[in-house]
Design a protein around this motif. Structure first.
Motif, short mmCIF file in Angstrom:
data_model
loop_
_atom_site.label_atom_id
_atom_site.label_comp_id
_atom_site.label_asym_id
_atom_site.label_seq_id
_atom_site.Cartn_x
_atom_site.Cartn_y
_atom_site.Cartn_z
N ALA A 378 0.88 -1.14 -0.23
CA ALA A 378 0.58 -0.19 0.36
C ALA A 378 1.29 0.98 -0.11
CB ALA A 378 -0.61 -0.50 0.95
N GLY A 379 2.08 1.34 0.92
CA GLY A 379 3.04 2.60 0.68
C GLY A 379 3.58 2.83 -0.71
N ILE A 380 4.02 1.83 -1.28
CA ILE A 380 4.20 1.90 -2.45
C ILE A 380 3.46 2.87 -3.09
CG2 ILE A 380 4.82 0.99 -4.83
CD1 ILE A 380 7.21 0.12 -2.08
N ARG A 381 2.23 2.09 -3.90
CA ARG A 381 0.54 2.47 -4.32
C ARG A 381 0.85 3.94 -3.82
NH1 ARG A 381 -0.71 -2.96 -4.12
NH2 ARG A 381 -1.17 -3.57 -6.08
N ALA A 382 0.90 4.20 -2.57
CA ALA A 382 0.42 5.52 -2.40
C ALA A 382 2.22 7.21 -2.19
CB ALA A 382 0.62 5.75 -0.46
N ALA A 383 2.97 6.41 -2.65
CA ALA A 383 4.71 7.32 -2.55
C ALA A 383 4.69 7.87 -3.86
CB ALA A 383 5.66 6.41 -2.79
N PRO A 384 4.81 8.97 -4.02
CA PRO A 384 4.71 10.36 -4.61
C PRO A 384 5.60 10.01 -5.58
CG PRO A 384 5.53 10.67 -3.05
CD PRO A 384 5.45 10.13 -2.71
N PRO A 385 5.04 10.22 -6.87
CA PRO A 385 6.05 10.08 -8.56
C PRO A 385 7.16 10.26 -8.69
CG PRO A 385 3.78 10.54 -8.85
CD PRO A 385 4.26 10.77 -8.08
N GLU A 386 7.51 11.06 -7.50
CA GLU A 386 9.03 11.27 -7.87
C GLU A 386 10.36 10.51 -6.66
OE1 GLU A 386 6.77 15.63 -7.96
OE2 GLU A 386 6.59 13.03 -6.48
N ALA A 387 9.70 9.59 -6.37
CA ALA A 387 10.46 8.97 -5.57
C ALA A 387 10.90 7.46 -6.44
CB ALA A 387 9.40 8.04 -3.92
N PHE A 388 9.98 7.39 -7.42
CA PHE A 388 10.30 6.37 -8.67
C PHE A 388 11.13 7.33 -9.77
CE2 PHE A 388 6.33 5.10 -6.20
CZ PHE A 388 7.34 3.67 -6.23
N ALA A 389 11.47 8.94 -9.99
CA ALA A 389 11.86 9.26 -10.76
C ALA A 389 13.49 8.45 -11.42
CB ALA A 389 11.38 10.33 -10.93
N ASP A 390 14.26 8.18 -10.68
CA ASP A 390 15.79 8.25 -10.95
C ASP A 390 16.02 6.80 -10.25
OD1 ASP A 390 16.25 10.62 -11.50
OD2 ASP A 390 17.09 11.14 -8.85
N LEU A 391 14.57 5.45 -10.37
CA LEU A 391 15.28 4.68 -10.18
C LEU A 391 15.24 3.54 -11.07
CD1 LEU A 391 14.43 3.39 -7.94
CD2 LEU A 391 12.37 1.78 -8.85
N SER A 392 16.02 3.49 -11.26
CA SER A 392 16.85 2.63 -12.63
C SER A 392 15.71 0.83 -12.63
CB SER A 392 18.75 1.85 -12.43
OG SER A 392 18.20 1.04 -11.38
N GLU A 393 16.67 0.32 -13.58
CA GLU A 393 15.67 -1.02 -13.97
C GLU A 393 16.41 -2.43 -13.51
OE1 GLU A 393 14.44 -4.17 -17.84
OE2 GLU A 393 15.35 -2.16 -18.23
N ASP A 394 17.82 -1.67 -13.60
CA ASP A 394 17.86 -3.10 -12.16
C ASP A 394 17.54 -3.30 -10.55
OD1 ASP A 394 19.35 -4.38 -14.45
OD2 ASP A 394 20.84 -2.82 -14.05
N ASP A 395 17.62 -1.66 -10.58
CA ASP A 395 17.21 -1.14 -9.12
C ASP A 395 15.59 -1.60 -8.46
OD1 ASP A 395 19.24 -0.88 -7.82
OD2 ASP A 395 18.66 1.25 -8.58
N ALA A 396 14.91 -1.74 -9.62
CA ALA A 396 13.23 -2.04 -10.20
C ALA A 396 13.61 -3.88 -9.39
CB ALA A 396 12.67 -1.28 -10.54
N VAL A 397 14.11 -4.41 -10.10
CA VAL A 397 14.12 -5.58 -10.80
C VAL A 397 14.39 -6.03 -8.67
CG1 VAL A 397 14.39 -7.70 -11.78
CG2 VAL A 397 13.62 -5.41 -12.99
N SER A 398 15.35 -6.05 -8.55
CA SER A 398 16.41 -6.22 -7.37
C SER A 398 15.38 -5.89 -5.58
CB SER A 398 17.40 -5.73 -7.02
OG SER A 398 17.80 -5.24 -5.76
N MET A 399 14.76 -4.58 -6.50
CA MET A 399 14.10 -4.89 -4.87
C MET A 399 12.62 -5.58 -5.09
SD MET A 399 13.73 -0.70 -4.85
CE MET A 399 12.45 -0.83 -3.82
N ALA A 400 11.76 -5.94 -6.73
CA ALA A 400 10.29 -6.74 -6.66
C ALA A 400 11.72 -8.10 -6.12
CB ALA A 400 10.27 -6.76 -7.87
N GLY A 401 12.82 -8.69 -6.41
CA GLY A 401 13.31 -10.24 -5.85
C GLY A 401 13.42 -10.17 -4.68
N ASP A 402 13.57 -9.19 -4.01
CA ASP A 402 13.59 -8.95 -2.43
C ASP A 402 12.15 -9.21 -1.63
OD1 ASP A 402 16.45 -8.62 -2.55
OD2 ASP A 402 16.10 -6.70 -1.95
N ALA A 403 11.19 -8.56 -2.42
CA ALA A 403 9.89 -8.69 -1.92
C ALA A 403 9.35 -9.94 -2.51
CB ALA A 403 8.60 -7.81 -2.28
N MET A 404 10.00 -10.80 -3.48
CA MET A 404 9.57 -12.12 -3.72
C MET A 404 10.17 -12.91 -2.74
SD MET A 404 6.69 -12.36 -6.08
CE MET A 404 7.35 -13.64 -6.81
#
Length: 721
Positions: A378-404
Motif C-alpha cells: 500500500a505504501g508503494i502505491r501511495a508513494a509520490p511519483p518523485e520517489a521513482f523518478a531516478d529508479l533504474s530498472e536493475d534497482d526495481a528488479v532487485s527490490m521486487a526480487g527481495d519482496a518475492m
C-alpha cells in the motif's frame, strides 16, 4: 429508415437487440418467476391504491388546511376511467420496477458473456448493507416529503388559488402525477450520500471535486427547487435547506468511505474500535441518559408546546403509546436506542480518526529520499511519483526480487507497476516536442481563426450562414456591457407583475371582468377551477414573464440599435425606437381597450349563454379561460399593431411592393406560428390565421394610400435622422 442511420448507430442498435435477445434466452426458464414478481407488484399496487393510498394522500393534502380551505378543495375524476386507468398505470410501473432486478439476475449469464456483469465477486454483506442504506435513505426522503413538505405546500397552493377567485378542483390524474413526481424526487434526492460515496469509491468522481464544487451544488439545488416547487421563498427554502444538510452529510460520508479505502489495509477496524471501547461505551451511556431525562424530566411537554407554537398539529406521544407495552418498557426501549445511536456515532468517529491517521501521506522533506524498501504494498502505491523518478530498472528488479523472497508478491507487483509508470513518463517527456509559449499561442490563434472559415468555406458575406453568425455575435457582444441593466429591468418587471398577481391582483381583474358581462350572464354562473395544484401559479409566472419580455424588448432594441445600424439592418438614430415603442403601445392599448370592453365580454357571454339557459354548471379551467380573455383583449391590440408595424417597417426600408408581393410567405409563416402556438387542431389554427391576415390586408390598404401606391418611400424621412 435504416439508410438514415449511420454505421455506428446501426451497430449500437444491433448490439442492443442482440443483448436483449440473449437476456431473454438466458432467463427463459425463469420468466415465470419474473412474471409472478411483476404480477405481485401490479396487483398489490392496484389494490393498495384502491384501499389505502388515495385516502392517505387526501389526508396529507388537507392536513395543514383550515376548515374553509379544506371545504373548498375537491378532487374530481374527469372521465369514468380516470381512477381505474391511473391505478392500472401505477401498478404497471410498480410491477416493472419490482420485476426488473429479478429479470436481470436470471439473465446474468448473458450479461457476464458480454462483460456487463461484475467479474470479481461482491460480498453479500456489502450488497446487503448498500441495499439497506439505499432503502433507509429513500424512506427518509419520503418521510420528510409527506410529514413536512406536502402538507405545507398544498395548504399554500389552495389558499393562493382561493385568494385569486379560483376553486381548487384538482383532477385526480394531475394531482396524483404531481404527488408521485415529487415523491420520486424526494426519494432519489435522499440517495445523494450513497451516490456520492459510490462515485468517489469507484474513482469516477474524486471526493475533492464534491468538496471544492459545493457552490455549484448549492446553486443547482435552489434552481431545482425553483423549477419543481411553488415559486415562493418559504417553499424553496423548505426544499433547499434539507438538501444542503444532506449534501454536507454526503461529503462527510464520502470522506469516511475514501479514508477507509485508503487506510483499511494498514490498520484493523476492530483493533481501532477496541482501543477506544471505554470512551465509546461512555458516550453511549450518556446518550441513553439524555433520552431518559427527556422523557422522565418534562422534555416531552416542552417539545409539544414548541410544535404547537410552530403551528403543527402533530404531537409526540409517551413512550410505549404506539406499542403494546407499558410506559416503563417503552422508556427502556427508547433509552436503549439512545445508547446504541450515541455509541454508533462515537464508534464511527474514532474508527474514522484511526483510518485518517493511517491514510495520511508520509511527511518527508524530499520525496526522492523515501526508502522504498521499507514500505509495504500500500505504501508503494501511495508513494509520490518523485520517489521513482531516478529508479533504474536493475534497482526495481532487485527490490521486487527481495519482496518475492520475503513472500510479499503484492509488493513486488506494486514496485514493477510503479516503475513502468515512471518509465512511461520519462519516455513521454523525452519524445515531446519543445514548443514555446509563443508557438502554442500561435497555434491557438490559427485554430480559432480557421474554425469559422472551415464552417463557412472561408466566406462571411451576408448571404452565407457565416455572415449571419458574425452579425449575431457582433450584436450580442454589443449588449454584453448592458446585460446587467437589461436583466435588472426584466427581473424587476417580472417580480412586480408576479407580486401583484400573487397578492390578489388576478382575482381583482377577474371580478372586474365579470362585472363587464351582460346582465343575462351573472358572475355566479361562471366558475374557474384549477385542475392541477400549481396551475394558478404557473399561469401567473407565464403571464408575468410575457409582460416582462414585452417591457424589456424595446430596451434591448435601444442598446442594440448602433450595432444593428452598423450591420445595415436599420437606419437613423436609435432614439427612433422610442417612437416605434410609443406607436406600438398606443396600438396595443387601443385594441386592448376595445377587446376588454366589447369583444371579450361579447364572446364570453355568447359561449356561456347556452349553458346558463340549460342550467349547466360552468367550470372553466384557468389556462383555457384566462388565455381566452388574453386573446380577446390583448389579441385585439396585437391585430391593431399589425398595420402600425407595417408602417414602421416601411420607414425602415421595407417597401410597399415587397409586402404586397410577399403575402403568400407571410400567410405560411402565420399558419406555421399558429400551428405551434395554438392547440393542435385545424379550426384553431385558422381562427388565429384568418384575423391576422385580415389585419395584414388592412395594413396593405393603409400603406397603399400613405405611399401613393408605392411611389413614395417613407424610409427617406429617417435616412438622415
Amino acid at each position: 429508415m435504416s439508410s438514415a442511420l449511420d454505421e455506428d448507430t446501426r451497430q449500437t442498435l444491433d448490439a442492443g437487440r442482440e443483448t436483449a435477445g440473449a437476456m431473454l434466452r438466458s432467463a427463459q426458464k425463469d420468466l415465470q418467476k419474473v412474471f409472478i414478481v411483476f404480477l405481485v407488484g401490479f396487483i398489490g399496487s392496484f389494490y393498495a391504491l384502491r384501499l389505502y393510498v388515495w385516502g392517505f394522500l387526501e389526508r396529507i393534502t388537507r392536513s395543514q388546511m383550515d376548515a374553509a380551505t379544506s371545504g373548498e378543495l375537491q378532487i374530481i375524476a374527469q372521465t369514468p376511467f380516470d381512477v381505474i386507468l391511473l391505478q392500472a398505470k401505477i401498478g404497471l410501473v410498480a410491477g416493472i420496477i419490482l420485476g426488473l432486478p429479478v429479470f436481470i439476475y436470471f439473465s446474468r449469464d448473458a450479461l457476464r458473456d458480454r462483460g456487463m456483469w461484475p467479474s470479481s465477486p461482491i460480498s453479500r454483506w456489502k450488497l446487503a448493507l448498500g441495499a439497506l442504506l439505499a432503502t433507509v435513505l429513500f424512506f427518509a426522503g419520503l418521510a420528510y416529503g409527506y410529514l413536512v413538505f406536502f402538507p405545507v405546500m398544498f395548504a399554500f397552493l389552495a389558499n393562493n388559488a382561493l385568494s385569486a377567485g379560483f376553486t381548487p378542483t384538482y383532477s385526480i390524474v394531475l394531482w396524483a402525477q404531481f404527488i408521485f413526481l415529487l415523491t420520486l424526487s424526494f426519494g432519489l434526492a435522499a440517495q445523494l450520500p450513497l451516490a456520492m460515496s459510490g462515485l468517489a469509491y469507484a474513482e469516477i468522481v474524486p471526493y475533492e471535486t464534491f468538496r471544492d464544487r459545493w457552490r455549484y451544488a448549492v446553486v443547482a439545488m435552489f434552481a431545482f427547487g425553483a423549477l419543481f416547487t411553488p415559486p415562493d421563498p418559504f417553499t424553496q427554502i423548505m426544499w433547499a435547506i434539507p438538501m444542503l444538510v444532506l449534501y454536507g452529510f454526503s461529503l462527510y460520508l464520502t470522506k469516511v468511505v475514501m479514508t477507509a479505502k485508503r487506510g483499511s489495509e494498514q490498520i484493523s477496524i476492530k483493533a481501532a474500535a477496541a482501543g477506544h471501547w471505554n470512551v465509546i461505551l461512555g458516550i453511549g451511556i450518556v446518550g441513553g441518559l439524555l433520552v431518559y431525562a427527556f422523557f422522565a424530566r418534562g422534555g416531552l411537554p416542552v417539545a409539544n408546546d414548541l410544535l404547537a407554537w410552530m403551528g403543527s398539529s402533530r404531537r409526540l406521544s409517551q413512550p410505549g403509546a404506539s406499542l403494546p407495552v407499558s410506559r416503563t418498557v417503552g422508556l427502556a426501549l427508547w433509552t436503549t436506542l439512545g445508547i446504541l445511536l450515541a455509541g454508533l456515532v462515537a464508534f464511527m468517529y474514532y474508527v474514522y480518526a484511526e483510518l485518517d491517521d493511517a491514510a495520511a501521506p508520509i511527511a518527508v522533506s524530499d520525496p526522492a529520499d523515501i526508502d522504498l524498501s521499507e514500505l509495504d504494498a500500500a505504501g508503494i502505491r501511495a508513494a509520490p511519483p518523485e520517489a521513482f523518478a531516478d529508479l533504474s530498472e536493475d534497482d526495481a528488479v532487485s527490490m521486487a526480487g527481495d519482496a518475492m523472497d520475503d513472500g510479499d508478491k503484492e509488493k513486488a507487483r506494486a514496485i514493477l507497476e510503479r516503475f513502468d509508470e515512471a518509465e512511461e513518463v520519462r519516455e513521454a517527456e523525452s519524445s515531446a516536442p519543445q514548443s514555446t509559449t509563443e508557438e502554442i499561442g500561435d497555434r491557438a490563434s490559427r485554430a480559432s481563426g480557421t474554425f469559422l472559415d472551415e464552417f463557412t468555406d472561408g466566406e462571411k458575406d451576408e448571404d452565407d450562414i457565416g455572415g449571419y453568425y458574425t452579425d449575431i455575435a457582433f450584436i450580442l457582444d454589443s449588449l454584453t456591457s448592458r446585460a446587467f441593466r437589461i436583466a435588472a429591468v426584466f427581473g424587476i418587471v417580472l417580480a412586480a407583475t408576479f407580486g401583484w398577481l400573487y397578492t390578489g391582483g388576478i382575482g381583482r381583474v377577474f371580478e372586474q371582468f365579470l362585472s363587464q358581462l351582460p346582465s343575462q350572464v351573472t358572475p355566479e354562473s361562471i366558475n374557474v377551477v384549477a385542475l392541477h395544484p400549481m396551475e394558478a401559479l404557473i399561469f401567473e409566472v407565464k403571464f408575468s414573464t410575457l409582460i416582462a419580455t414585452a417591457v424589456t424588448f424595446p430596451i434591448v432594441m435601444y442598446y442594440a440599435w448602433p450595432a444593428l445600424r452598423e450591420r445595415g439592418f436599420v437606419r437613423g438614430n436609435r432614439n427612433i425606437i422610442f417612437g416605434w415603442a410609443a406607436a406600438l403601445v398606443l396600438g396595443l392599448f387601443g385594441g386592448f381597450v376595445l377587446g376588454y370592453t366589447t369583444v371579450a365580454p361579447t364572446v364570453i357571454s355568447y359561449l356561456v349563454a347556452d349553458g346558463v339557459r340549460a342550467n349547466m354548471i360552468i367550470a372553466y379551467r384557468i389556462t383555457n379561460f384566462f388565455w381566452l380573455i388574453f386573446f380577446t383583449t390583448a389579441g385585439i391590440g396585437i391585430l391593431a399593431d399589425v398595420p402600425v408595424l407595417m408602417l414602421l417597417l416601411n420607414t425602415a426600408g421595407v417597401s410597399y411592393r415587397t409586402m404586397r408581393d410577399r403575402w403568400r410567405e407571410v400567410t405560411v409563416g402565420i399558419m406555421a406560428f399558429a400551428a405551434v402556438a395554438t392547440p393542435a387542431d385545424v379550426m384553431t389554427m385558422f381562427l388565429v390565421t384568418i384575423p391576422l391576415m385580415f389585419a395584414y390586408g388592412a395594413g396593405l390598404v393603409v400603406l397603399f394610400f400613405v405611399t401613393f401606391g408605392g411611389r413614395r418611400d417613407l424610409s427617406r424621412w429617417t435616412a438622415n435622422a
